[in-house]
Design a protein around this motif. Structure first.
Motif, PDB file in Angstrom:
ATOM      1  N   LYS A 174      -7.448  -6.334  51.986  1.00 22.06           N
ATOM      2  CA  LYS A 174      -8.435  -5.278  52.218  1.00 22.06           C
ATOM      3  C   LYS A 174      -9.026  -4.845  50.877  1.00 22.06           C
ATOM      4  O   LYS A 174      -8.361  -4.984  49.837  1.00 22.06           O
ATOM      5  N   PRO A 175     -10.220  -4.290  50.884  1.00 20.65           N
ATOM      6  CA  PRO A 175     -10.791  -3.796  49.614  1.00 20.65           C
ATOM      7  C   PRO A 175      -9.873  -2.811  48.896  1.00 20.65           C
ATOM      8  O   PRO A 175      -9.830  -2.814  47.659  1.00 20.65           O
ATOM      9  N   GLU A 176      -9.121  -2.029  49.643  1.00 21.37           N
ATOM     10  CA  GLU A 176      -8.220  -1.060  48.999  1.00 21.37           C
ATOM     11  C   GLU A 176      -7.009  -1.709  48.342  1.00 21.37           C
ATOM     12  O   GLU A 176      -6.234  -1.021  47.665  1.00 21.37           O
ATOM     13  N   ASP A 177      -6.840  -3.015  48.522  1.00 21.21           N
ATOM     14  CA  ASP A 177      -5.790  -3.741  47.799  1.00 21.21           C
ATOM     15  C   ASP A 177      -6.231  -4.122  46.392  1.00 21.21           C
ATOM     16  O   ASP A 177      -5.418  -4.606  45.595  1.00 21.21           O
ATOM     17  N   SER A 178      -7.503  -3.912  46.077  1.00 22.34           N
ATOM     18  CA  SER A 178      -8.003  -4.245  44.745  1.00 22.34           C
ATOM     19  C   SER A 178      -7.303  -3.390  43.698  1.00 22.34           C
ATOM     20  O   SER A 178      -7.219  -2.163  43.830  1.00 22.34           O
ATOM     21  N   ALA A 179      -6.782  -4.046  42.665  1.00 18.27           N
ATOM     22  CA  ALA A 179      -6.024  -3.348  41.629  1.00 18.27           C
ATOM     23  C   ALA A 179      -5.595  -4.364  40.583  1.00 18.27           C
ATOM     24  O   ALA A 179      -5.770  -5.578  40.765  1.00 18.27           O
ATOM     25  N   ILE A 180      -5.010  -3.861  39.515  1.00 12.53           N
ATOM     26  CA  ILE A 180      -4.266  -4.716  38.596  1.00 12.53           C
ATOM     27  C   ILE A 180      -2.829  -4.752  39.109  1.00 12.53           C
ATOM     28  O   ILE A 180      -2.227  -3.695  39.343  1.00 12.53           O
ATOM     29  N   TYR A 181      -2.315  -5.945  39.278  1.00 12.28           N
ATOM     30  CA  TYR A 181      -0.964  -6.131  39.787  1.00 12.28           C
ATOM     31  C   TYR A 181      -0.030  -6.506  38.639  1.00 12.28           C
ATOM     32  O   TYR A 181      -0.349  -7.374  37.824  1.00 12.28           O
ATOM     33  N   TYR A 182       1.120  -5.841  38.616  1.00  9.91           N
ATOM     34  CA  TYR A 182       2.108  -6.045  37.565  1.00  9.91           C
ATOM     35  C   TYR A 182       3.431  -6.514  38.162  1.00  9.91           C
ATOM     36  O   TYR A 182       3.864  -6.016  39.203  1.00  9.91           O
ATOM     37  N   CYS A 183       4.062  -7.418  37.459  1.00 12.24           N
ATOM     38  CA  CYS A 183       5.423  -7.841  37.772  1.00 12.24           C
ATOM     39  C   CYS A 183       6.375  -7.018  36.898  1.00 12.24           C
ATOM     40  O   CYS A 183       6.062  -6.746  35.720  1.00 12.24           O
ATOM     41  N   ALA A 184       7.524  -6.657  37.446  1.00 12.75           N
ATOM     42  CA  ALA A 184       8.471  -5.849  36.686  1.00 12.75           C
ATOM     43  C   ALA A 184       9.902  -6.215  37.049  1.00 12.75           C
ATOM     44  O   ALA A 184      10.170  -6.726  38.141  1.00 12.75           O
ATOM     45  N   ARG A 185      10.801  -5.917  36.116  1.00 12.65           N
ATOM     46  CA  ARG A 185      12.216  -6.255  36.296  1.00 12.65           C
ATOM     47  C   ARG A 185      13.098  -5.063  35.964  1.00 12.65           C
ATOM     48  O   ARG A 185      12.890  -4.381  34.955  1.00 12.65           O
ATOM     49  N   GLU A 186      14.082  -4.843  36.839  1.00 10.32           N
ATOM     50  CA  GLU A 186      15.149  -3.901  36.552  1.00 10.32           C
ATOM     51  C   GLU A 186      16.433  -4.723  36.489  1.00 10.32           C
ATOM     52  O   GLU A 186      16.943  -5.160  37.526  1.00 10.32           O
ATOM     53  N   PRO A 187      16.980  -4.963  35.303  1.00  7.79           N
ATOM     54  CA  PRO A 187      18.144  -5.832  35.204  1.00  7.79           C
ATOM     55  C   PRO A 187      19.427  -5.171  35.698  1.00  7.79           C
ATOM     56  O   PRO A 187      19.554  -3.945  35.679  1.00  7.79           O
ATOM     57  N   GLY A 188      20.354  -6.015  36.155  1.00  7.37           N
ATOM     58  CA  GLY A 188      21.702  -5.558  36.479  1.00  7.37           C
ATOM     59  C   GLY A 188      21.840  -4.731  37.730  1.00  7.37           C
ATOM     60  O   GLY A 188      22.786  -3.971  37.874  1.00  7.37           O
ATOM     61  N   SER A 189      20.903  -4.885  38.673  1.00  4.93           N
ATOM     62  CA  SER A 189      20.980  -4.052  39.867  1.00  4.93           C
ATOM     63  C   SER A 189      20.724  -4.871  41.124  1.00  4.93           C
ATOM     64  O   SER A 189      19.945  -5.820  41.109  1.00  4.93           O
ATOM     65  N   ALA A 190      21.398  -4.488  42.212  1.00  4.29           N
ATOM     66  CA  ALA A 190      21.141  -5.097  43.518  1.00  4.29           C
ATOM     67  C   ALA A 190      20.614  -4.074  44.507  1.00  4.29           C
ATOM     68  O   ALA A 190      20.303  -4.420  45.643  1.00  4.29           O
ATOM     69  N   PHE A 191      20.544  -2.822  44.078  1.00  7.77           N
ATOM     70  CA  PHE A 191      20.009  -1.755  44.925  1.00  7.77           C
ATOM     71  C   PHE A 191      18.672  -1.342  44.315  1.00  7.77           C
ATOM     72  O   PHE A 191      18.634  -0.687  43.271  1.00  7.77           O
ATOM     73  N   CYS A 192      17.615  -1.736  44.980  1.00  7.38           N
ATOM     74  CA  CYS A 192      16.295  -1.682  44.353  1.00  7.38           C
ATOM     75  C   CYS A 192      15.437  -0.553  44.892  1.00  7.38           C
ATOM     76  O   CYS A 192      15.404  -0.323  46.114  1.00  7.38           O
ATOM     77  N   SER A 193      14.738   0.089  43.983  1.00  5.35           N
ATOM     78  CA  SER A 193      13.742   1.074  44.375  1.00  5.35           C
ATOM     79  C   SER A 193      12.367   0.525  44.041  1.00  5.35           C
ATOM     80  O   SER A 193      12.229  -0.546  43.462  1.00  5.35           O
ATOM     81  N   ARG A 194      11.357   1.290  44.403  1.00  4.49           N
ATOM     82  CA  ARG A 194       9.990   0.943  44.012  1.00  4.49           C
ATOM     83  C   ARG A 194       9.418   2.016  43.094  1.00  4.49           C
ATOM     84  O   ARG A 194       8.201   2.233  43.058  1.00  4.49           O
ATOM     85  N   SER A 195      10.301   2.645  42.332  1.00  2.19           N
ATOM     86  CA  SER A 195       9.861   3.661  41.374  1.00  2.19           C
ATOM     87  C   SER A 195       9.678   3.036  40.001  1.00  2.19           C
ATOM     88  O   SER A 195      10.603   2.413  39.481  1.00  2.19           O
ATOM     89  N   GLN A 196       8.521   3.232  39.414  1.00  2.84           N
ATOM     90  CA  GLN A 196       8.247   2.545  38.147  1.00  2.84           C
ATOM     91  C   GLN A 196       9.193   2.980  37.037  1.00  2.84           C
ATOM     92  O   GLN A 196       9.470   2.189  36.127  1.00  2.84           O
ATOM     93  N   GLN A 197       9.723   4.190  37.091  1.00  5.86           N
ATOM     94  CA  GLN A 197      10.603   4.637  36.008  1.00  5.86           C
ATOM     95  C   GLN A 197      11.916   3.872  35.988  1.00  5.86           C
ATOM     96  O   GLN A 197      12.641   3.916  34.990  1.00  5.86           O
ATOM     97  N   ASP A 198      12.251   3.182  37.075  1.00  8.27           N
ATOM     98  CA  ASP A 198      13.489   2.416  37.130  1.00  8.27           C
ATOM     99  C   ASP A 198      13.348   1.030  36.487  1.00  8.27           C
ATOM    100  O   ASP A 198      14.345   0.353  36.272  1.00  8.27           O
ATOM    101  N   PHE A 199      12.135   0.610  36.208  1.00  8.67           N
ATOM    102  CA  PHE A 199      11.895  -0.743  35.727  1.00  8.67           C
ATOM    103  C   PHE A 199      11.641  -0.745  34.229  1.00  8.67           C
ATOM    104  O   PHE A 199      10.829   0.021  33.706  1.00  8.67           O
ATOM    105  N   LYS A 200      12.381  -1.618  33.537  1.00 11.03           N
ATOM    106  CA  LYS A 200      12.381  -1.613  32.076  1.00 11.03           C
ATOM    107  C   LYS A 200      11.445  -2.657  31.472  1.00 11.03           C
ATOM    108  O   LYS A 200      10.993  -2.492  30.346  1.00 11.03           O
TER     109      LYS A 200
END
Length: 125
Positions: free
Chosen positions: A87-113
């Motif tokens: 959809k047009p609202e999907d337009s954005a810059i998309y970033y890949c991110a990693r939070e090492p050492g975890s199997a319980f994942c959030s979608r909060s950017q502050q958790d990703f290093k």
């Protein structure tokens, strides 16, 4: 040194599909959270999808659930985001991110290093 390199972005018409790839180097997938975020100017970065590499457990933002699929290839050390019914609202810059050492994942950017540099996705109506 950890590097995350995104590819596969571009321009597509509404209803089309794209597949983003995030090639990771400097470590091997074992136990971390890998996520895709997106950001448009003037708005906060939002977590679109996340996957735990050890369990293959995915989680999605409500806005993309049923249209986007996150997956990982342990042999290629790569995470993918298959985006359908764009959809047009999907337009954005998309970033890949990693939070090492975890199997319980959030979608909060502050958790990703660790972050990739981002790739543009543009969906026209």
């Amino acid at each position: 040194q950890v590097q995350l390199v995104e590819s596969g972005g571009g321009s597509v018409q509404a209803g089309g599909s794209l597949r983003l790839s995030c090639a990771a180097s400097g470590f091997r997938f074992e136990r971390e959270c890998m996520a895709w975020f997106r950001q448009v100017p003037g708005k906060e970065r939002e977590g679109v999808a996340v996957i735990a590499t050890s369990t293959n457990w995915p989680d999605y933002d409500r806005s993309v659930e049923g249209r986007f699929t996150i997956s990982r290839d342990m042999t290629k050390n790569t995470v993918y985001l298959q985006m359908n019914e764009l959809k047009p609202e999907d337009s954005a810059i998309y970033y890949c991110a990693r939070e090492p050492g975890s199997a319980f994942c959030s979608r909060s950017q502050q958790d990703f290093k660790e972050w990739g540099s981002g790739i543009q996705v543009t969906v026209s109506s």
